[in-house]
Design an enzyme around this catalytic site. Structure first.
Site, PDB file in Angstrom:
ATOM      1  N   GLU A 184       0.826  -1.209   0.000  1.00  0.00           N
ATOM      2  CA  GLU A 184       0.000   0.000   0.000  1.00  0.00           C
ATOM      3  C   GLU A 184       0.865   1.265   0.000  1.00  0.00           C
ATOM      4  O   GLU A 184       1.875   1.337   0.690  1.00  0.00           O
ATOM      5  CB  GLU A 184      -0.898  -0.024   1.241  1.00  0.00           C
ATOM      6  N   HIS A 212      -8.122   3.204  -3.537  1.00  0.00           N
ATOM      7  CA  HIS A 212      -9.038   3.336  -2.405  1.00  0.00           C
ATOM      8  C   HIS A 212     -10.031   4.455  -2.727  1.00  0.00           C
ATOM      9  O   HIS A 212      -9.747   5.338  -3.530  1.00  0.00           O
ATOM     10  CB  HIS A 212      -8.295   3.717  -1.130  1.00  0.00           C
ATOM     11  N   ARG A 238     -15.527   3.895   4.274  1.00  0.00           N
ATOM     12  CA  ARG A 238     -16.317   5.039   4.689  1.00  0.00           C
ATOM     13  C   ARG A 238     -15.429   6.268   4.816  1.00  0.00           C
ATOM     14  O   ARG A 238     -15.785   7.364   4.430  1.00  0.00           O
ATOM     15  CB  ARG A 238     -16.983   4.768   6.041  1.00  0.00           C
ATOM     16  N   ASP A 252     -19.214  -5.657  14.812  1.00  0.00           N
ATOM     17  CA  ASP A 252     -18.306  -5.346  13.721  1.00  0.00           C
ATOM     18  C   ASP A 252     -18.201  -6.508  12.717  1.00  0.00           C
ATOM     19  O   ASP A 252     -18.034  -6.292  11.515  1.00  0.00           O
ATOM     20  CB  ASP A 252     -16.928  -5.017  14.313  1.00  0.00           C
ATOM     21  N   LYS A 290     -20.813  -5.985   4.307  1.00  0.00           N
ATOM     22  CA  LYS A 290     -19.941  -5.588   3.184  1.00  0.00           C
ATOM     23  C   LYS A 290     -19.830  -6.726   2.165  1.00  0.00           C
ATOM     24  O   LYS A 290     -19.852  -6.503   0.960  1.00  0.00           O
ATOM     25  CB  LYS A 290     -18.556  -5.206   3.710  1.00  0.00           C
TER      26      LYS A 290
END
Ligand code: FAD
Length: 291
Positions: free
Chosen positions: A17, A77, A107, A161, A168
């Site tokens: 990343e 992203h 989010r 969670d 998702k």
């Protein structure tokens, strides 16, 4: 290629990343890191989405550059912060035009900073699962989502969670990547909670090695969680000897990676901070094979 197909096809996935750099020097550093990591043949490389302003265009620009100029598979992203639904559609359109087919749908943190209350943008989205659904509906995208080994800091409970993870997946997410963490047992506990509610998608553990004592503070800022005492103690023993601190940080991360892979993690996702050396050292030190 779609990231989820690549993960399914490979023995173990490895991915890196990056963040969009602020200036030309930062851009050169990013490209150097990308070139130095390219030989490891990662499953994909991802570029984060900033909190606002011109950094957002740079995510499009850099992922486009990666798609056009390297052998790497880019993933962009995207967050719900400060965007209406129409604006999100338009960013997703620019990803498609740039040849980016893999999107990590998030989010984003509350604009007031992590820990402040989340307020959706007027005409925008409230939860990442809605963005997963939106991206999925707009074309042939492979969409991923965020996962939290210690639970998201705003979540009621780790169990709640896990249900968010399931939402998702139901919205179309085909893989997940975790926040940085240091206790491998937290990753395996997340996997178990997810298994228990029918989450079957691969969850890649996110790894950020400690390279200096200053880095420990930065990690706490990034995740809103303290780095565990036993980890801080291991590196703090070498305070005053930066090379030894760094070597211990790399050793800690390498041990974690080996334990994660031995315990069945589908791969490793490295937070590189736009540098390649720490990641290459960990990769070289692994007992297991990845990629
Ligand atoms: P969500 O899934 O929407 O979750 C947010 C909160 O809402 C959680 O507490 C969740 O439990 C709760 N929730 C979700 N759905 C529901 C529901 N239906 N009902 C009730 N509660 C619900 N941020 C950036 O700005 N840019 C980036 O590029 C970026 N990349 C990241 C990459 C990774 C791998 C990770 C782990 C995080 C990244 N982040 C990034 C940070 C991320 O945006 C924040 O952690 C954010 O606070 C949560 O995002 P989310 O996608 O998990 O949100």
């Amino acid at each position: 290629a779609s990231v989820s197909d690549l993960i399914a096809a490979g023995e173990r996935s490895i991915s890196f990343e990056f963040f969009p750099p602020k200036d030309e020097a930062g851009e050169r550093q990013l490209w150097t890191a990308l070139r130095e990591l390219e030989p490891l043949q990662p499953t994909f490389v991802s570029v984060t989405y900033g909190a606002g302003g011109s950094t957002r265009d740079r995510t499009v620009h850099i992922t486009e550059g990666i798609a056009a100029n390297t052998t790497l598979t880019p993933m962009a992203h995207l967050t719900c912060v400060g965007h209406s639904r129409d604006e999100l559609r338009s960013v997703i359109g620019s990803y498609a035009a740039a040849g980016v087919r893999n999107v990590l749908a998030l989010r984003g943190d509350p604009p007031g900073g992590p820990g402040t209350p989340w307020e959706p943008t007027p005409g925008g989205l409230t939860y990442a699962s809605e963005l997963v659904e939106l991206v999925t509906s707009l074309g042939d995208f492979c969409v991923g989502a965020a996962a939290f080994p210690e639970g998201h800091r705003e979540a009621e409970s780790v169990e709640a969670d896990a249900l968010v993870m399931r939402a998702k997946q139901d919205a179309g997410a085909r893989f997940a990547i975790t926040e940085l963490f240091f206790r491998v047992e937290d990753y395996f506990a997340l996997r178990e909670r997810c298994d228990a509610v029918g989450v079957t998608i691969p969850i890649l553990p996110g790894i950020m090695p400690i390279t200096s004592l200053k880095q420990v503070l930065r990690m706490t800022e990034l995740s809103g969680r303290e780095v565990p005492r036993e980890v801080v103690d291991r590196v703090a023993r070498f305070d005053g000897d930066p090379a030894a601190v760094r070597a211990e940080g790399i050793a800690i991360a390498t041990e974690m990676c080996d334990e994660l892979l031995a315990g069945g993690s589908p791969g490793l996702h490295f937070y590189t901070l736009n540098r390649s050396r720490a990641t290459r050292e960990i990769y070289a030190g692994l007992r297991s094979t990845v990629g």
